[in-house]
Design a protein around this motif. Sequence first.
Motif, PDB file in Angstrom:
ATOM      1  N   ARG A  51       0.833  -1.264  -0.130  1.00 31.53           N
ATOM      2  CA  ARG A  51      -0.352  -0.190   0.148  1.00 31.53           C
ATOM      3  C   ARG A  51       0.733   1.429  -0.110  1.00 31.53           C
ATOM      4  NH1 ARG A  51      -4.509   0.262   3.892  1.00 31.53           N
ATOM      5  NH2 ARG A  51      -5.088  -1.421   3.495  1.00 31.53           N
ATOM      6  N   HIS A  52       1.793   1.073   0.779  1.00 30.56           N
ATOM      7  CA  HIS A  52       2.663   2.440   1.213  1.00 30.56           C
ATOM      8  C   HIS A  52       3.623   2.544  -0.276  1.00 30.56           C
ATOM      9  CE1 HIS A  52       5.330   5.244   2.740  1.00 30.56           C
ATOM     10  NE2 HIS A  52       6.112   4.722   1.587  1.00 30.56           N
ATOM     11  N   ALA A  53       3.729   1.613  -0.935  1.00 29.34           N
ATOM     12  CA  ALA A  53       4.694   1.802  -2.345  1.00 29.34           C
ATOM     13  C   ALA A  53       3.676   2.211  -3.613  1.00 29.34           C
ATOM     14  CB  ALA A  53       5.073   0.563  -2.669  1.00 29.34           C
ATOM     15  N   ARG A  54       2.304   1.455  -3.625  1.00 25.91           N
ATOM     16  CA  ARG A  54       1.142   2.748  -4.411  1.00 25.91           C
ATOM     17  C   ARG A  54       1.211   3.194  -4.666  1.00 25.91           C
ATOM     18  NH1 ARG A  54      -2.147  -2.106  -4.126  1.00 25.91           N
ATOM     19  NH2 ARG A  54      -2.656  -1.450  -1.858  1.00 25.91           N
ATOM     20  N   GLN A  55       0.986   4.180  -2.806  1.00 24.93           N
ATOM     21  CA  GLN A  55       0.765   5.505  -2.636  1.00 24.93           C
ATOM     22  C   GLN A  55       1.920   6.472  -3.019  1.00 24.93           C
ATOM     23  OE1 GLN A  55      -0.418   5.181   1.459  1.00 24.93           O
ATOM     24  NE2 GLN A  55      -2.150   5.102   1.421  1.00 24.93           N
ATOM     25  N   GLN A  56       3.042   5.462  -3.009  1.00 21.93           N
ATOM     26  CA  GLN A  56       4.973   6.329  -3.508  1.00 21.93           C
ATOM     27  C   GLN A  56       4.581   6.874  -4.890  1.00 21.93           C
ATOM     28  OE1 GLN A  56       6.591   7.915  -1.477  1.00 21.93           O
ATOM     29  NE2 GLN A  56       5.143   7.963   0.315  1.00 21.93           N
ATOM     30  N   ARG A  57       4.498   5.743  -5.549  1.00 20.45           N
ATOM     31  CA  ARG A  57       3.592   5.470  -7.157  1.00 20.45           C
ATOM     32  C   ARG A  57       2.691   6.726  -7.785  1.00 20.45           C
ATOM     33  NH1 ARG A  57       3.920   0.152  -6.445  1.00 20.45           N
ATOM     34  NH2 ARG A  57       2.135  -0.105  -7.341  1.00 20.45           N
ATOM     35  N   ALA A  59       1.201   9.565  -5.347  1.00 24.10           N
ATOM     36  CA  ALA A  59       1.768  10.479  -5.395  1.00 24.10           C
ATOM     37  C   ALA A  59       2.717  11.569  -6.624  1.00 24.10           C
ATOM     38  CB  ALA A  59       2.636  10.489  -4.325  1.00 24.10           C
ATOM     39  N   GLN A  60       4.149  10.230  -7.243  1.00 26.10           N
ATOM     40  CA  GLN A  60       4.469  10.565  -8.036  1.00 26.10           C
ATOM     41  C   GLN A  60       4.487  10.758  -9.836  1.00 26.10           C
ATOM     42  OE1 GLN A  60       8.189  11.009  -7.194  1.00 26.10           O
ATOM     43  NE2 GLN A  60       8.466  11.696  -9.504  1.00 26.10           N
ATOM     44  N   ASN A  62       1.298  11.981  -9.571  1.00 30.41           N
ATOM     45  CA  ASN A  62       0.582  13.129  -9.857  1.00 30.41           C
ATOM     46  C   ASN A  62       1.476  14.691  -9.544  1.00 30.41           C
ATOM     47  OD1 ASN A  62      -1.825  11.919  -9.147  1.00 30.41           O
ATOM     48  ND2 ASN A  62      -1.833  11.877  -6.831  1.00 30.41           N
ATOM     49  N   LYS A  63       2.155  14.028  -9.372  1.00 30.63           N
ATOM     50  CA  LYS A  63       3.211  15.229  -9.388  1.00 30.63           C
ATOM     51  C   LYS A  63       3.946  15.266 -10.582  1.00 30.63           C
ATOM     52  CE  LYS A  63       7.266  16.062  -5.418  1.00 30.63           C
ATOM     53  NZ  LYS A  63       8.737  16.036  -5.210  1.00 30.63           N
ATOM     54  N   GLU A  64       4.510  14.236 -11.402  1.00 29.18           N
ATOM     55  CA  GLU A  64       4.807  13.873 -12.551  1.00 29.18           C
ATOM     56  C   GLU A  64       3.181  15.058 -13.750  1.00 29.18           C
ATOM     57  OE1 GLU A  64       5.590  10.833 -14.514  1.00 29.18           O
ATOM     58  OE2 GLU A  64       7.280  10.393 -12.861  1.00 29.18           O
ATOM     59  N   VAL A  65       2.307  15.171 -12.713  1.00 25.37           N
ATOM     60  CA  VAL A  65       1.169  14.900 -14.290  1.00 25.37           C
ATOM     61  C   VAL A  65       1.040  16.999 -13.595  1.00 25.37           C
ATOM     62  CG1 VAL A  65      -1.403  14.838 -14.378  1.00 25.37           C
ATOM     63  CG2 VAL A  65      -0.013  13.502 -14.094  1.00 25.37           C
ATOM     64  N   SER A  66       1.073  17.127 -12.672  1.00 28.64           N
ATOM     65  CA  SER A  66       0.739  18.933 -11.895  1.00 28.64           C
ATOM     66  C   SER A  66       2.039  19.428 -12.740  1.00 28.64           C
ATOM     67  CB  SER A  66       0.382  18.742 -10.351  1.00 28.64           C
ATOM     68  OG  SER A  66       1.988  18.599 -10.390  1.00 28.64           O
ATOM     69  N   GLY A  67       2.976  18.343 -12.746  1.00 25.99           N
ATOM     70  CA  GLY A  67       4.282  19.667 -13.531  1.00 25.99           C
ATOM     71  C   GLY A  67       3.874  20.025 -14.394  1.00 25.99           C
TER      72      GLY A  67
END
Length: 72
Positions: A51-57, A59-60, A62-67
């Motif tokens: 679950r933690h790995a999935r959330q990290q992916r 978040a990454q 989402n960061k790329e999309v917003s960038g």
Amino acid sequence: MYFHSLKDFLAQGTHGFFVWLAYGVTFVTLIGLIILLWQQERRLLSDLKKRHARQQRQAQRNKEVSGNESSS
């Protein structure tokens, strides 16, 4: 109760079979519970890591999309 020999102790009067059976069932049950709890702990930790790995992916991503949106 005082026993004169090991044989008397194991016989527990005439109730030895039931006494040792009760100890055996209790011991097997406790060992079984320990094993089940250990397996549940391993499964839970594994699920939490996934679950933690999935959330990290996520978040990454989402960061790329917003960038990408802000640079357009």
